[in-house]
Enzyme design. Sequence first.
Site, short mmCIF file in Angstrom:
data_model
loop_
_atom_site.label_atom_id
_atom_site.label_comp_id
_atom_site.label_asym_id
_atom_site.label_seq_id
_atom_site.Cartn_x
_atom_site.Cartn_y
_atom_site.Cartn_z
NE ARG A 29 1.28 10.03 -5.02
CZ ARG A 29 0.79 9.09 -5.67
NH1 ARG A 29 1.39 8.29 -6.48
NH2 ARG A 29 -0.45 8.60 -5.11
CD GLU A 67 -5.36 -2.03 4.18
OE1 GLU A 67 -4.37 -1.16 3.35
OE2 GLU A 67 -6.39 -1.54 4.32
CD1 TRP A 89 -1.99 -2.67 1.11
CD2 TRP A 89 -0.41 -1.29 0.31
NE1 TRP A 89 -2.12 -1.77 1.97
CE2 TRP A 89 -1.13 -0.78 1.49
CE3 TRP A 89 0.38 -0.41 0.00
CZ2 TRP A 89 -0.92 0.59 2.18
CZ3 TRP A 89 0.58 1.08 0.24
CH2 TRP A 89 -0.08 1.43 1.40
CE1 TYR A 130 -0.83 4.52 6.42
CE2 TYR A 130 -0.51 3.30 4.52
CZ TYR A 130 -1.15 4.54 5.17
OH TYR A 130 -1.82 5.31 4.16
NE ARG A 162 -3.84 17.63 28.05
CZ ARG A 162 -3.83 17.92 29.33
NH1 ARG A 162 -4.98 17.42 30.12
NH2 ARG A 162 -2.80 18.39 29.76
CB CYS A 182 -3.45 8.32 2.85
SG CYS A 182 -2.72 8.26 1.49
NE ARG A 202 0.17 11.45 3.08
CZ ARG A 202 0.15 11.50 1.70
NH1 ARG A 202 -0.31 12.53 1.00
NH2 ARG A 202 0.41 10.44 1.15
CG ASP A 205 -9.50 7.34 -3.54
OD1 ASP A 205 -10.52 7.77 -3.83
OD2 ASP A 205 -8.75 6.31 -4.08
CG HIS A 243 -8.35 13.37 -3.35
ND1 HIS A 243 -7.47 13.67 -2.33
CD2 HIS A 243 -8.05 12.15 -3.87
CE1 HIS A 243 -6.94 12.57 -2.15
NE2 HIS A 243 -7.12 11.74 -3.04
#
Length: 300
Positions: A29, A67, A89, A130, A162, A182, A202, A205, A243
């Site tokens: 992206r 944060e 941010w 978030y 659970r 993320c 998901r 970095d 990644h």
Amino acid sequence: MADALPHPEAQYLSLMRRAWETGVERSDRTGTGTRALFGEVMRFDLSDGSVPLLTTKKIFWKSAVKELIWFLSGDTNIRPLVAQGVHIWTDWPLAKYNAANAPLSRDAFEARIIEDADFAAKWGDLGPVYGFQWRHWPDGSPDGVDQIAALIAGIKANPASRRHIFTGWNVAQLDQMALPPCHMTYQYFVANGRLSGTLYQRSCDLGLGFPFNIFEAALLIRMIAQHCDLEPGELVWMGADCHVYLDHAHLVEEQLSRAPRAFPKLALTRRPESILDYRPEDFELTGYDPHPHIAAPVSV
């Protein structure tokens, strides 16, 4: 004599090396490009009071604490962070502002955010990211669902459940967020008087995001455990798209050349009335002796 166990940071360095050397090169992206692996797991033992704060480069851990406290507050505007000198941010609203106006530098933009409440309200808000989802998940009521309060109550009332889960992945509001979550889903497990947690990411970095993500996940376990009269157990991290950005070659090469040092120990110096009432000074870190910081660009 049995061989010494590998340093827990070694599993991170191994993942970074594998992603860089064998990962699939992909467009993304941001337009920067990455090398990525899919589906990875790491485990960190928190039972001795240590926390997974990377030592192969200096991590500005006080910014991570601020944060996390900001997330827990439910706020979505960068103004409180900027006022504390936290720039994590800023790049997202700055890019949005500069696309619609005469460009400002980051310093000039942050100065206006601090000085002008109306400007901050218009340009400093990130949408329902978030903290909003954690504390105010929309359900039609004025305040929404406070997932954090429900989590604490659930662990206390039914430790073996659970369903000790909270998430930021609100499908209906993803397009309103500056960045969809993320580190998106957290789940907790109680056994033998200890609280363990898992974090599902998901997107990760590895160069810049992971060090904050894993440290804050460990902090959350410690904070939740304190308020549920439990001891910390284990942190299990699960990453989907793991990644390294192509412009982080210097970071990868330098970091992989360094040997990990002992993880620091964390003490919570105060037990506030609520998990929502921590202050940065409540976190005391000892024994942190990292290698020097490695600067690298953020892809927005």
